[in-house]
Design a protein around this motif. Structure first.
Motif, mmCIF file in Angstrom:
data_model
loop_
_atom_site.group_PDB
_atom_site.id
_atom_site.type_symbol
_atom_site.label_atom_id
_atom_site.label_comp_id
_atom_site.label_asym_id
_atom_site.label_seq_id
_atom_site.Cartn_x
_atom_site.Cartn_y
_atom_site.Cartn_z
ATOM 1 N N SER A 76 47.857 72.221 34.071
ATOM 2 C CA SER A 76 47.291 73.342 34.819
ATOM 3 C C SER A 76 48.343 74.369 35.226
ATOM 4 C CB SER A 76 46.567 72.829 36.075
ATOM 5 O OG SER A 76 47.503 72.316 37.021
ATOM 6 N N LYS A 77 49.612 73.932 35.316
ATOM 7 C CA LYS A 77 50.669 74.820 35.798
ATOM 8 C C LYS A 77 51.468 75.471 34.676
ATOM 9 C CE LYS A 77 51.756 72.677 40.273
ATOM 10 N NZ LYS A 77 51.719 73.940 41.033
ATOM 11 N N GLU A 78 51.634 74.769 33.539
ATOM 12 C CA GLU A 78 52.568 75.200 32.507
ATOM 13 C C GLU A 78 51.859 75.359 31.161
ATOM 14 O OE1 GLU A 78 55.078 76.727 30.628
ATOM 15 O OE2 GLU A 78 56.061 76.111 32.510
ATOM 16 N N HIS A 79 51.758 76.604 30.718
ATOM 17 C CA HIS A 79 51.038 76.911 29.478
ATOM 18 C C HIS A 79 51.689 76.274 28.251
ATOM 19 C CE1 HIS A 79 48.576 79.199 26.676
ATOM 20 N NE2 HIS A 79 49.675 79.640 26.069
ATOM 21 N N PHE A 80 53.003 76.037 28.310
ATOM 22 C CA PHE A 80 53.734 75.543 27.145
ATOM 23 C C PHE A 80 53.965 74.034 27.191
ATOM 24 C CE2 PHE A 80 54.857 79.976 27.870
ATOM 25 C CZ PHE A 80 54.496 80.523 26.649
ATOM 26 N N PHE A 81 53.243 73.345 28.053
ATOM 27 C CA PHE A 81 53.357 71.891 28.193
ATOM 28 C C PHE A 81 52.376 71.176 27.262
ATOM 29 C CE2 PHE A 81 51.654 67.999 30.117
ATOM 30 C CZ PHE A 81 52.805 67.256 30.309
ATOM 31 N N GLN A 82 52.828 70.084 26.648
ATOM 32 C CA GLN A 82 51.969 69.252 25.797
ATOM 33 C C GLN A 82 52.169 67.791 26.167
ATOM 34 O OE1 GLN A 82 53.180 69.009 21.701
ATOM 35 N NE2 GLN A 82 51.293 68.004 21.017
ATOM 36 N N VAL A 216 61.408 73.088 20.513
ATOM 37 C CA VAL A 216 60.665 72.111 21.313
ATOM 38 C C VAL A 216 61.647 71.301 22.152
ATOM 39 C CG1 VAL A 216 58.969 70.254 21.313
ATOM 40 C CG2 VAL A 216 58.995 71.902 19.435
ATOM 41 N N THR A 217 61.313 71.109 23.410
ATOM 42 C CA THR A 217 62.071 70.225 24.295
ATOM 43 C C THR A 217 61.236 68.976 24.535
ATOM 44 O OG1 THR A 217 63.068 72.144 25.400
ATOM 45 C CG2 THR A 217 63.209 70.018 26.541
ATOM 46 N N ALA A 228 56.156 63.845 26.857
ATOM 47 C CA ALA A 228 55.633 65.206 26.727
ATOM 48 C C ALA A 228 56.585 66.089 25.936
ATOM 49 C CB ALA A 228 55.404 65.807 28.109
ATOM 50 N N ASN A 229 56.084 67.262 25.564
ATOM 51 C CA ASN A 229 56.875 68.342 24.971
ATOM 52 C C ASN A 229 56.726 69.597 25.824
ATOM 53 O OD1 ASN A 229 57.589 66.780 22.725
ATOM 54 N ND2 ASN A 229 55.912 67.594 21.472
ATOM 55 N N PHE A 230 57.790 70.378 25.894
ATOM 56 C CA PHE A 230 57.739 71.732 26.431
ATOM 57 C C PHE A 230 58.105 72.650 25.264
ATOM 58 C CE2 PHE A 230 57.754 69.358 30.241
ATOM 59 C CZ PHE A 230 57.330 70.178 31.289
ATOM 60 N N HIS A 231 57.164 73.523 24.876
ATOM 61 C CA HIS A 231 57.327 74.306 23.664
ATOM 62 C C HIS A 231 57.971 75.667 23.923
ATOM 63 C CE1 HIS A 231 55.076 71.726 20.832
ATOM 64 N NE2 HIS A 231 54.408 71.353 21.917
ATOM 65 N N GLY A 232 58.803 76.090 22.966
ATOM 66 C CA GLY A 232 59.381 77.419 22.996
ATOM 67 C C GLY A 232 60.429 77.613 24.074
ATOM 68 N N ILE A 238 61.697 75.370 36.130
ATOM 69 C CA ILE A 238 61.368 74.668 37.367
ATOM 70 C C ILE A 238 60.239 73.676 37.135
ATOM 71 C CG2 ILE A 238 60.480 74.945 39.726
ATOM 72 C CD1 ILE A 238 61.935 77.646 39.795
ATOM 73 N N ASN A 239 59.290 74.037 36.270
ATOM 74 C CA ASN A 239 58.206 73.106 35.962
ATOM 75 C C ASN A 239 58.726 71.861 35.251
ATOM 76 O OD1 ASN A 239 56.111 74.528 37.126
ATOM 77 N ND2 ASN A 239 55.624 75.672 35.264
ATOM 78 N N LEU A 240 59.716 72.022 34.375
ATOM 79 C CA LEU A 240 60.302 70.855 33.721
ATOM 80 C C LEU A 240 61.023 69.976 34.736
ATOM 81 C CD1 LEU A 240 61.068 69.070 31.387
ATOM 82 C CD2 LEU A 240 62.793 70.746 30.691
#
Length: 267
Positions: A76-82, A216-217, A228-232, A238-240
């Motif tokens: 809900s907070k991070e658009h690039f989160f998977q 990808v992180t 999880a992945n954080f993309h781009g 801060i979300n990570l």
């Protein structure tokens, strides 16, 4: 009494640490090294004061700690989160000094993993500096000893030990809990690019010596669970950090029973 939500504190913190990114300012990558050091010192000072309060809101004792809903909250907070939630592909590689390193060596830590190559002319340096920004925030908190940052080169032939040793300092990565890995001499030249595919994306070598790839992180939880992945490059660092903190809290051991509690358990 003033109520400070996680969102408010995050916004205040972001505004402070991004003071150097406003209109009319040079990008951080083009600043003179002394200017970048000043920015790092001011940003770190701000984070040192604000981050403990921010993480306190994410502690188990806080009323709104996401707990088992950590992934839902981050979606809900991070658009690039998977969200991933499956075992991470294992690997056995070496560092710049030839020491063997396996993913299983860090089973008691949360691992932040990404793939890069030192000769990359564009996004790899930016990705490394993004990871360094996250690392600085983690390392001024109690999470420092619970998190391991790992970079893996996808160009073992050209990323020699000397190149690997110079890469971290050039991009602000702290070796206290960061390591740069490459393939062993006995492994195929494309061994790490094959590993990338196991992590769901590609580094495709081209005839001019460059590589076409995504960014990808990967976040690997304790015990080797690929969380999880954080993309781009547009995700909020801060979300990570908050996600890492959530994983850290999730694994906290319950407090030892008191003498009275142990005594009562006998009856």
């Amino acid at each position: 009494m003033i109520s400070i939500t996680t969102e408010n504190l995050t916004l205040r913190l972001r505004r402070k640490v991004e003071f150097g990114k406003g209109a009319g300012r040079k990008p951080a990558s083009s600043l003179h090294i002394r200017d970048r050091e000043k920015i790092d010192m001011r940003a770190t000072s701000t984070l040192t004061m604000a981050l403990p309060a921010l993480l306190a809101l994410g502690s188990p004792a806080a009323a709104h700690h996401p707990g088992d809903k950590l992934d839902e909250v981050m979606i809900s907070k991070e658009h690039f989160f998977q969200m991933i939630d499956r075992p991470a592909p294992p690997f056995n590689l070496v560092d710049a000094d030839g020491r063997q390193v396996a993913l299983s060596d860090f089973a008691d830590r949360i691992v932040i993993l990404h793939f890069i190559y030192a000769g990359c002319p564009d996004v790899c340096p930016l990705h490394a500096e993004k990871i360094a920004e996250v690392q600085r925030m983690v390392n001024i908190s109690p999470m420092k000893d619970r998190v391991q940052f790992i970079s893996i080169t996808t160009d073992p032939a050209n990323d020699t030990p000397e190149v690997m040793k110079d890469f971290g300092p050039a991009h602000g990565l702290d070796p206290v809990n960061w390591i740069f890995l490459t393939a062993e001499e006995s492994q195929a030249e494309d061994a790490t690019r094959i590993l990338v595919k196991a992590f769901g994306h590609k580094f495709k070598a081209t005839e001019d010596g460059l590589q076409v790839h995504g960014v990808v992180t990967h976040v690997i939880d304790r015990g080797g669970r690929w969380a999880a992945n954080f993309h781009g490059l547009q995700f909020d660092p801060i979300n990570l950090v908050l996600y890492i903190n959530g994983l850290t809290n999730k694994h906290r051991k319950p407090p030892e029973p008191t003498l009275w509690e142990r005594f009562r358990s006998w009856f």
